[in-house]
Scaffold this motif. Structure first.
Motif, PDB file in Angstrom:
ATOM      1  N   TRP A   1     -20.495 -16.923   5.510  1.00  0.00           N
ATOM      2  CA  TRP A   1     -19.857 -18.114   4.958  1.00  0.00           C
ATOM      3  C   TRP A   1     -18.761 -18.668   5.858  1.00  0.00           C
ATOM      4  O   TRP A   1     -18.245 -19.754   5.583  1.00  0.00           O
ATOM      5  CB  TRP A   1     -19.304 -17.812   3.569  1.00  0.00           C
ATOM      6  CG  TRP A   1     -20.369 -17.261   2.685  1.00  0.00           C
ATOM      7  CD1 TRP A   1     -20.484 -15.971   2.242  1.00  0.00           C
ATOM      8  CD2 TRP A   1     -21.516 -17.943   2.192  1.00  0.00           C
ATOM      9  NE1 TRP A   1     -21.624 -15.826   1.489  1.00  0.00           N
ATOM     10  CE2 TRP A   1     -22.282 -17.024   1.449  1.00  0.00           C
ATOM     11  CE3 TRP A   1     -21.978 -19.254   2.300  1.00  0.00           C
ATOM     12  CZ2 TRP A   1     -23.471 -17.367   0.813  1.00  0.00           C
ATOM     13  CZ3 TRP A   1     -23.166 -19.590   1.676  1.00  0.00           C
ATOM     14  CH2 TRP A   1     -23.900 -18.659   0.949  1.00  0.00           C
ATOM     15  N   ASN A   2     -18.424 -17.964   6.932  1.00  0.00           N
ATOM     16  CA  ASN A   2     -17.431 -18.456   7.885  1.00  0.00           C
ATOM     17  C   ASN A   2     -17.932 -19.771   8.482  1.00  0.00           C
ATOM     18  O   ASN A   2     -18.993 -19.832   9.087  1.00  0.00           O
ATOM     19  CB  ASN A   2     -17.189 -17.417   8.979  1.00  0.00           C
ATOM     20  CG  ASN A   2     -16.101 -17.821   9.951  1.00  0.00           C
ATOM     21  OD1 ASN A   2     -15.442 -18.845   9.786  1.00  0.00           O
ATOM     22  ND2 ASN A   2     -15.920 -17.025  10.979  1.00  0.00           N
TER      23      ASN A   2
ATOM     24  N   PHE B   1     -15.078 -28.073   0.633  1.00  0.00           N
ATOM     25  CA  PHE B   1     -14.057 -27.323   1.376  1.00  0.00           C
ATOM     26  C   PHE B   1     -14.760 -26.357   2.331  1.00  0.00           C
ATOM     27  O   PHE B   1     -15.658 -25.615   1.945  1.00  0.00           O
ATOM     28  CB  PHE B   1     -13.161 -26.544   0.398  1.00  0.00           C
ATOM     29  CG  PHE B   1     -12.082 -25.752   1.077  1.00  0.00           C
ATOM     30  CD1 PHE B   1     -10.879 -26.350   1.428  1.00  0.00           C
ATOM     31  CD2 PHE B   1     -12.265 -24.413   1.364  1.00  0.00           C
ATOM     32  CE1 PHE B   1      -9.880 -25.624   2.055  1.00  0.00           C
ATOM     33  CE2 PHE B   1     -11.273 -23.675   1.989  1.00  0.00           C
ATOM     34  CZ  PHE B   1     -10.080 -24.286   2.342  1.00  0.00           C
ATOM     35  N   ARG B   2     -14.358 -26.371   3.610  1.00  0.00           N
ATOM     36  CA  ARG B   2     -14.982 -25.515   4.626  1.00  0.00           C
ATOM     37  C   ARG B   2     -14.233 -24.183   4.722  1.00  0.00           C
ATOM     38  O   ARG B   2     -13.042 -24.144   4.977  1.00  0.00           O
ATOM     39  CB  ARG B   2     -15.006 -26.214   5.976  1.00  0.00           C
ATOM     40  CG  ARG B   2     -15.900 -25.487   6.984  1.00  0.00           C
ATOM     41  CD  ARG B   2     -16.230 -26.333   8.193  1.00  0.00           C
ATOM     42  NE  ARG B   2     -16.914 -27.588   7.885  1.00  0.00           N
ATOM     43  CZ  ARG B   2     -18.227 -27.701   7.652  1.00  0.00           C
ATOM     44  NH1 ARG B   2     -19.000 -26.643   7.690  1.00  0.00           N
ATOM     45  NH2 ARG B   2     -18.751 -28.881   7.389  1.00  0.00           N
TER      46      ARG B   2
ATOM     47  N   GLY C   1     -19.238 -25.040  -1.548  1.00  0.00           N
ATOM     48  CA  GLY C   1     -20.336 -25.359  -2.455  1.00  0.00           C
ATOM     49  C   GLY C   1     -21.643 -24.665  -2.104  1.00  0.00           C
ATOM     50  O   GLY C   1     -22.473 -24.410  -2.986  1.00  0.00           O
ATOM     51  N   GLU C   2     -21.833 -24.342  -0.824  1.00  0.00           N
ATOM     52  CA  GLU C   2     -23.056 -23.660  -0.402  1.00  0.00           C
ATOM     53  C   GLU C   2     -23.148 -22.237  -0.952  1.00  0.00           C
ATOM     54  O   GLU C   2     -24.235 -21.675  -1.027  1.00  0.00           O
ATOM     55  CB  GLU C   2     -23.136 -23.617   1.126  1.00  0.00           C
ATOM     56  CG  GLU C   2     -23.323 -24.964   1.778  1.00  0.00           C
ATOM     57  CD  GLU C   2     -23.370 -24.837   3.286  1.00  0.00           C
ATOM     58  OE1 GLU C   2     -24.383 -24.326   3.816  1.00  0.00           O
ATOM     59  OE2 GLU C   2     -22.376 -25.229   3.929  1.00  0.00           O
TER      60      GLU C   2
ATOM     61  N   VAL D   1     -10.320 -20.426  -7.554  1.00  0.00           N
ATOM     62  CA  VAL D   1      -9.269 -21.325  -8.012  1.00  0.00           C
ATOM     63  C   VAL D   1      -8.273 -21.694  -6.928  1.00  0.00           C
ATOM     64  O   VAL D   1      -7.521 -22.649  -7.078  1.00  0.00           O
ATOM     65  CB  VAL D   1      -8.528 -20.750  -9.240  1.00  0.00           C
ATOM     66  CG1 VAL D   1      -9.498 -20.594 -10.412  1.00  0.00           C
ATOM     67  CG2 VAL D   1      -7.859 -19.440  -8.907  1.00  0.00           C
ATOM     68  N   ALA D   2      -8.278 -20.952  -5.827  1.00  0.00           N
ATOM     69  CA  ALA D   2      -7.379 -21.274  -4.712  1.00  0.00           C
ATOM     70  C   ALA D   2      -7.862 -20.551  -3.469  1.00  0.00           C
ATOM     71  O   ALA D   2      -8.587 -19.558  -3.543  1.00  0.00           O
ATOM     72  CB  ALA D   2      -5.942 -20.868  -5.023  1.00  0.00           C
ATOM     73  N   VAL D   3      -7.433 -21.078  -2.319  1.00  0.00           N
ATOM     74  CA  VAL D   3      -7.698 -20.442  -1.034  1.00  0.00           C
ATOM     75  C   VAL D   3      -6.357 -20.289  -0.325  1.00  0.00           C
ATOM     76  O   VAL D   3      -5.570 -21.250  -0.266  1.00  0.00           O
ATOM     77  CB  VAL D   3      -8.668 -21.275  -0.164  1.00  0.00           C
ATOM     78  CG1 VAL D   3      -8.845 -20.640   1.213  1.00  0.00           C
ATOM     79  CG2 VAL D   3     -10.020 -21.430  -0.862  1.00  0.00           C
ATOM     80  N   LEU D   4      -6.096 -19.096   0.172  1.00  0.00           N
ATOM     81  CA  LEU D   4      -4.898 -18.846   0.963  1.00  0.00           C
ATOM     82  C   LEU D   4      -5.329 -18.820   2.421  1.00  0.00           C
ATOM     83  O   LEU D   4      -6.184 -18.025   2.817  1.00  0.00           O
ATOM     84  CB  LEU D   4      -4.258 -17.516   0.567  1.00  0.00           C
ATOM     85  CG  LEU D   4      -3.989 -17.326  -0.929  1.00  0.00           C
ATOM     86  CD1 LEU D   4      -3.411 -15.944  -1.189  1.00  0.00           C
ATOM     87  CD2 LEU D   4      -3.070 -18.405  -1.448  1.00  0.00           C
TER      88      LEU D   4
END
Length: 161
Positions: free
Chosen positions: A99-100, A134-135, A105-106, A118-121
């Motif tokens: 997934w990198n 979002f990539r 969504g994929e 719910v969030a990305v750090l």
């Protein structure tokens, strides 16, 4: 080496059992009884389903043991658990993850697991409510909320190489 996973299993009428398999493949569990006592169990190396030692601790004794183990007396990835059976956990996207560089969504995360990201750090930045476009980038830490089973499945999907 990946972070150890602490699994919680509700024991109706008793409390909650927390299981951990160490890096040496030893199975440990703690039963948190509703009355505040704790039972610490260590299982046999040759038979991980067979309890080798069991130690019952009063609430104050369990508290003292927790203090001795701080600051990491709980799974570093587990953020929260509720009486409803939901957990929030940090899951890292490895540089070697399939997934990198791909879109969130994929992953079909919510459809496949019922869990939500719910969030990305990312570095020192928090990105709340990332959209499907979002990539993802290796090193991102995703905050995932769902059932224990859903979050475990999400971790397995995100760990695919």
């Amino acid at each position: 080496m990946s972070a150890p996973r602490l699994r919680a299993t509700p024991l109706p009428g008793i409390g909650v059992q927390y299981d951990l398999v160490t890096r040496e493949h030893r199975h440990l569990s703690v039963v948190a009884h509703r009355d505040g006592t704790r039972t610490v169990n260590m299982y046999r190396a040759d038979d991980p389903d067979s309890c080798a030692h069991s130690l019952r601790l009063a609430g104050a004794e369990a508290g003292a043991l927790i203090d001795a183990l701080k600051p990491s007396h709980h799974s570093p990835s587990l953020l929260y658990t509720t009486d409803l059976g939901l957990v929030a956990e940090r899951i890292e996207v490895a540089a070697t993850s399939r997934w990198n560089g791909r879109l969130l969504g994929e992953t079909c995360m919510r459809t496949e697991t019922g869990a939500s990201i719910v969030a990305v750090l990312r570095r020192a930045e928090a990105i709340p409510s990332p959209a499907p476009d979002f990539r993802l980038v290796g090193g991102d830490t995703l905050i995932v909320i769902g059932t224990r089973e859903g979050v475990d499945t999400a971790a397995a999907i995100l760990g695919q190489e």
